[in-house]
Motif scaffolding. Sequence first.
Motif, PDB file in Angstrom:
ATOM      1  N   ILE A 174     -36.625  -6.250  -8.790  1.00 63.91           N
ATOM      2  CA  ILE A 174     -37.303  -5.840  -7.559  1.00 63.91           C
ATOM      3  C   ILE A 174     -38.222  -4.645  -7.831  1.00 63.91           C
ATOM      4  N   LYS A 221     -37.871  -0.887   0.154  1.00 63.18           N
ATOM      5  CA  LYS A 221     -37.498  -1.604  -1.077  1.00 63.18           C
ATOM      6  C   LYS A 221     -36.109  -1.168  -1.543  1.00 63.18           C
ATOM      7  N   VAL A 223     -33.566  -2.870   0.615  1.00 64.72           N
ATOM      8  CA  VAL A 223     -33.402  -4.285   0.226  1.00 64.72           C
ATOM      9  C   VAL A 223     -32.561  -4.356  -1.053  1.00 64.72           C
ATOM     10  N   CYS A 236     -38.369  -9.877  -6.466  1.00 66.74           N
ATOM     11  CA  CYS A 236     -38.600  -9.391  -5.102  1.00 66.74           C
ATOM     12  C   CYS A 236     -39.720  -8.359  -5.110  1.00 66.74           C
ATOM     13  N   SER A 283     -42.245  -5.757  -2.852  1.00 62.66           N
ATOM     14  CA  SER A 283     -42.415  -5.049  -1.588  1.00 62.66           C
ATOM     15  C   SER A 283     -43.803  -4.411  -1.558  1.00 62.66           C
ATOM     16  N   LEU A 299     -39.759 -13.665  -3.824  1.00 65.02           N
ATOM     17  CA  LEU A 299     -39.555 -13.302  -2.425  1.00 65.02           C
ATOM     18  C   LEU A 299     -40.392 -12.059  -2.128  1.00 65.02           C
ATOM     19  N   GLY A 325     -41.933  -9.066   0.850  1.00 66.61           N
ATOM     20  CA  GLY A 325     -41.665  -8.441   2.140  1.00 66.61           C
ATOM     21  C   GLY A 325     -42.341  -7.093   2.238  1.00 66.61           C
ATOM     22  N   TYR A 333     -40.833 -15.299   2.483  1.00 68.43           N
ATOM     23  CA  TYR A 333     -41.114 -13.978   3.041  1.00 68.43           C
ATOM     24  C   TYR A 333     -39.902 -13.564   3.865  1.00 68.43           C
ATOM     25  N   ALA A 334     -39.482 -12.306   3.712  1.00 65.93           N
ATOM     26  CA  ALA A 334     -38.374 -11.809   4.544  1.00 65.93           C
ATOM     27  C   ALA A 334     -38.840 -10.580   5.307  1.00 65.93           C
ATOM     28  N   ALA A 378     -34.322  -6.285   5.430  1.00 61.23           N
ATOM     29  CA  ALA A 378     -33.387  -6.342   4.304  1.00 61.23           C
ATOM     30  C   ALA A 378     -32.309  -7.415   4.514  1.00 61.23           C
ATOM     31  N   ALA A 405     -33.778 -10.683   3.809  1.00 60.18           N
ATOM     32  CA  ALA A 405     -34.004 -10.787   2.353  1.00 60.18           C
ATOM     33  C   ALA A 405     -32.738 -11.293   1.659  1.00 60.18           C
ATOM     34  N   ALA A 434     -32.422 -14.652  -0.375  1.00 58.83           N
ATOM     35  CA  ALA A 434     -32.037 -14.531  -1.786  1.00 58.83           C
ATOM     36  C   ALA A 434     -30.892 -15.504  -2.079  1.00 58.83           C
TER      37      ALA A 434
END
Length: 210
Positions: free
Chosen positions: A93, A105, A108, A144, A146, A175, A177, A194-195, A198, A201, A205
């Motif tokens: 991430i 972030k 998440v 992930c 952000s 993913l 966001g 897209y989330a 958190a 997400a 995930a």
Amino acid sequence: MADLKQLYDAILNGDHKTAVAVTKQALSDGTAPMELITKYMSPAMDEVGRRFECEEYFVPELLLSGRAMKGALELLQPLLVASGAAPAGRVVIGTVKGDLHDIGKNLVASMLEGAGFEVRDLGADVSPERFVTAVREHKPDLVCLSALLTVTMPAMRDVVDALKAAGLRDRVRVLVGGAPVTSEFANEIGADAYAENAGVAVTFARRLTR
Ligand code: B1M
């Protein structure tokens, strides 16, 4: 008993000391960490953003509020992280290049850890090349991304393109966001999902790594 309105006010006023003290008190009262985040901390940051937009606040206030939010969040993070369970999957991430916003972030990342994922956090302002290197090294199931700035959203596409160019896109799910990001944008850049927050997400995930 903690006066939780004080937590909202402390973050809004950039008062790190009070934010930390009230959070500690709230936790010892038994208040759930997610209640503190969703009812008091995130709304305070939204109000900070609103004040910044209408020029009541400037960058120094953003910095102070960000520091107060982080101080409180650091106390909550260990509680969001579960223990024991077998890893649900591996995640890399980061906040994309040019973007220094890392509070969402971090949230998440903590929630993913709490859900049993093994998380490699690359931090903020992460270049596409660093994402590619991290995918080669850590072989995650999920990447992930952000972004909090409209101007850094294109950097998400750069990461997806860099993964394709490196021949890695088929091996990972992506993913995305962050406040300005949408599901349309996720589709447009070739991300898998897209989330909006958190919690979502974590749901995606789980779905993407099944
Ligand atoms: Co800045 N900033 N900021 N800022 N900042 C925003 C984002 C802004 C909306 C404020 C505003 O104008 N209303 C605006 C962006 C406008 C736009 O482009 N759309 C803005 C601006 C303009 C800027 C600067 C350009 C200001 C300047 O210098 N003139 C500058 C840019 C610096 C840079 O990045 N290169 C800047 C700087 C900063 C600080 C460094 C001072 C500080 C960040 C500190 C830090 O993160 N360490 C800061 C802050 C604090 C904010 C606001 C006030 C709060 C952000 C935050 O932490 N929210 C923000 C206004 C706002 O968001 N209301 C603002 C709390 C956090 C929990 O929410 O990050 O949205 P959020 O995360 C959410 C969801 O978005 C989602 O889940 C989280 C909650 O569950 N999510 C994901 C996030 N990532 C995800 C990834 C996922 C899934 C979900 O999957 C992978």
